[in-house]
Design an enzyme around this catalytic site. Structure first.
Site, PDB file in Angstrom:
ATOM      1  N   GLU A 514       0.835  -1.215   0.000  1.00  0.00           N
ATOM      2  CA  GLU A 514       0.000   0.000   0.000  1.00  0.00           C
ATOM      3  C   GLU A 514       0.863   1.256   0.000  1.00  0.00           C
ATOM      4  OE1 GLU A 514      -2.942  -0.146  -0.814  1.00  0.00           O
ATOM      5  OE2 GLU A 514      -3.387  -2.231  -0.380  1.00  0.00           O
ATOM      6  N   ASP A 578       3.434  -5.049  -5.344  1.00  0.00           N
ATOM      7  CA  ASP A 578       3.804  -6.340  -4.744  1.00  0.00           C
ATOM      8  C   ASP A 578       5.321  -6.475  -4.648  1.00  0.00           C
ATOM      9  OD1 ASP A 578       1.224  -7.188  -4.381  1.00  0.00           O
ATOM     10  OD2 ASP A 578       1.178  -8.533  -6.118  1.00  0.00           O
TER      11      ASP A 578
HETATM   12 ZN   LIG Z   1      -2.681  -2.458  -4.495  1.00  0.00          ZN
END
Ligand SMILES: [Zn+2]
Length: 676
Positions: A514, A578
């Site tokens: 995030e 990621d």
């Molecule tokens: Zn995301």
């Protein structure tokens, strides 16, 4: 017409329910080891190694089309919500909150009453639609339907002004479709054509259930398909809509009106109860031109048919079982490959979470999210932010000027943990026992009103886009904040009694994911205050694009199902997050281990580094039907679980070192990508 916030970046597309094997009693060790497939080589297929055991012992439940660790946890939360709702439905001397959630749930569960009322509950709204004589009164009718949450023809709501993010403005967008994306209407491959045929049949079946003769129902279904196809052709493409500049067209209401002369927006805005506004963001101007063309050519009768369809389809949960079955047959079975409809209680818990999320979430948090849990999350967030700070400082491709800006932005990120500081006030929403449809429509009206009332006001950065029990997380670029609902801080993302390594690989990497969204191809376009204002130098932008192209190429090669590949461009933002998220989590773990000064022992036979990667791999274990794999590969901005695990570790020399992988092995990518 709940216009979802455009641009917020979530960690996972959907949270679904199913049948959960009792997990609470399991230790972290049992849970982690039983999910492994020790017969496979982590350097050949890490996902299989991390998840093979889990995949084998977790077939997709009959009422699901995808079964994942997210779904498993969502199911546990759902069981807890069910307990809360059932006791609120029965309790004596209830407070206002309990009355609302209890009566909402009991009305939803009262299938006998729903069956008895039949389709008569839709009569008042159908009468309004049938009274449409000519197109000049369409704006009033549409305002009435939108006011009750029926998403027909287009969407209207509110959102932060991209170029003055402190302010909320009106927002008009494409809408009015019933299939998951515009592509379903316009693509000409055999699968898409077949699905369209099945969809038209489904619409006809629904009209037959309303009592229309078969030939009439078939004609009505074609009319719906024609209107929706015209709207789809005018709609923007998913990949293009990732570009903030492409979805920001602030203009005076008069200019919006000039795009669609056949429809009076002035009448509409008055009817729907919007505050006075001079300008708004017209997200997709071309869509409103296409809407005009369609409104000119479509007959009044076909328009009425289309509106009846949208009304009926939005309320199937409050209609007799035959409607719910038919709805499931298409949307559950055909489109997603599920075998059975979800139990009524699961659908009612989901509806309560959707309609009264903060009333229900408040009780959930009191019971299941103690202050220690919040403190723990905050500690981890701080550690991840420190790691990202270090990472940015050391980036070889970013100039000092841009780095300085990035660090200002990082320091400005607001961390929202668990639940909102101020709970939503539902006083104005009336919930009546025994009135399932009425409750649903009034809840929609309450939400529409809440969204529209924000127009012209300052942006409330304390508000949440997700309810507390949700198993998900997000970054919002216009607020520059990261949001972690209480629902996600549990195994397998976070094991309270386990070692840091495992938790950094799970929750830590989710937090890192995030955080990096604030700096990726979308985030880099927004300044620390959330304004659409690029703070990168052109050279840095070029270097960033070269590096992310590596990720596009890598993920483009992955096969989702049959001949359908992962869409590298559509999933770029998520894949970059990621990759960055796990690397930052790795850095944070290394620092935490060094700071502890303790010798590092193996646990379950694995080093801390190995356990970090296992923690990462295991949050992505996922079984899904072929139908869902196809649906998600085409529409979802996240890669399938297998590639979220493998796509990242292939790029990490730290992974190769931890597992002793050799050059040339599948988990060692020759041209490793490295952005963050
Ligand atoms: Zn995301």
């Amino acid at each position: 017409m709940r216009l979802s916030r455009i641009l917020i970046s979530i960690i996972f597309l959907m949270t679904v329910a199913g049948n959960l094997p009792a997990q609470d009693s399991k230790t972290a060790s049992e849970s982690v080891v039983s999910a492994l497939d020790k017969t496979s080589d982590p350097c050949v297929d890490f996902y299989q190694f991390a998840c093979g055991g889990w995949l084998k012992s977790n077939p997709i439940p009959a009422d699901q089309s995808i079964w994942s660790r997210f779904g498993e946890l969502a199911e546990r939360n759902r069981q807890e919500l069910r307990g809360i709702l059932e006791s609120a439905a029965k309790a004596q001397n209830r407070d206002e909150n309990e009355q609302k959630i209890g009566d909402y749930y009991s009305s939803c569960m009262d299938e006998a009453a729903i069956e008895k009322k039949g389709v008569a509950v839709l009569k008042p709204a159908f009468d309004r639609i049938n009274a449409l004589r000519d197109k000049s009164t369409l704006p009033d009718l549409l305002a009435y339907l939108h006011g009750q949450g029926i998403n027909a023809l287009f969407g209207f709501g509110s959102g932060a002004d991209f170029k003055n993010a402190k302010q909320v403005i009106g927002q008009a967008d494409q809408g009015g479709l019933s299939l998951p994306d515009r592509d379903y209407y316009v693509k000409d491959d055999a699968k898409s054509a077949e699905l369209r045929k099945q969809y038209v049949q489904h619409v006809a079946n629904m009209f037959k259930l309303l009592g229309d003769a078969p030939e009439k129902a078939a004609a009505e279904a074609n009319a719906v398909m024609n209107v929706e196809t015209a709207l789809a052709k005018g709609s923007g493409d998913r990949v293009e809509r990732r570009e903030p500049e492409r979805i920001y067209h602030k203009m005076p209401v008069t200019e919006w009106q000039s795009l669609t002369p056949s429809f009076s927006f002035t009448k509409y805005l008055t009817g729907v109860g919007a505050p006075a506004l001079d300008s708004l963001n017209v997200v997709e101007p071309n869509f409103f031109k296409a809407l005009d063309a369609e409104l000119k050519s479509v007959s009044v009768d076909d328009l009425k048919t289309y509106l009846r369809w949208h009304l009926m389809r939005s309320q199937t949960n409050s209609l007799p079982k035959a409607f719910q079955d038919e709805n499931f047959n298409f949307y559950g079975k055909t489109l997603r490959g599920a075998k059975e409809m979800q139990a009524r209680w699961k659908r009612c818990v989901a509806a309560a979470d959707n309609d009264l999320g903060e009333a229900l979430g408040r009780v959930f948090v009191e019971k299941y999210y103690p202050p220690e849990a919040k403190a723990r999350t905050l500690k981890m967030v701080n550690e991840l932010e420190a790691a990202l700070h270090q990472d940015i400082t050391e980036l070889p491709w970013m100039s000092e000027v841009t780095k300085k800006q990035a660090l200002v932005k990082l320091a400005a990120i607001q961390n929202k943990i668990g639940y909102p500081a101020k709970w939503r006030d539902y006083t104005a929403l009336k919930i009546e026992r025994g009135d399932a449809l009425g409750n649903s429509l009034r809840a929609n009206a309450f939400e529409v009103h809440r969204q529209l009332a924000k127009i012209g006001k300052p942006l409330d950065k304390q508000e949440w886009q997700m309810t507390p029990p949700t198993v998900n997380a997000y970054y919002d670029p216009t607020e520059n904040d990261i949001n972690f609902p209480a629902g996600i801080l549990q195994p397998p993302f976070y094991y309270f009694k386990a070692d840091d390594a495992l938790n950094f690989g799970g929750m830590g990497a989710v937090i890192g994911h995030e955080l990096t969204h604030g700096f990726d191809d979308q985030g880099a376009l927004f300044d620390p205050e959330g304004n659409l204002k690029n703070w990168w130098t052109p050279e840095d932008e070029k270097a960033f694009k070269e590096r992310t192209q590596c990720i596009v190429d890598e993920y483009d090669q992955f096969v989702a199902v049959d001949d359908v590949h992962v869409r590298g461009k559509l999933t770029l933002g998520e894949n970059t997050a990621d990759n960055g998220g796990l690397r930052i989590a790795y850095m944070a773990l290394m620092k935490s281990l060094a700071d502890s000064g303790k010798p590092q022992e193996k646990i379950d036979g694995f080093t801390p580094e190995q356990r970090l990667f296992i923690g990462w791999g295991q949050i992505w274990c996922q079984n899904q039907t072929d139908q869902t794999a196809r649906l998600l590969a085409l529409n979802n901005e996240h890669s399938p679980g297998k590639y979220r695990a493998n796509g990242v570790v292939q790029n990490m020399p730290e992974f190769q070192k931890a597992w002793g992988c050799k050059t040339g092995q599948p988990m060692v990518r020759a041209n490793a990508c490295h952005v963050w």
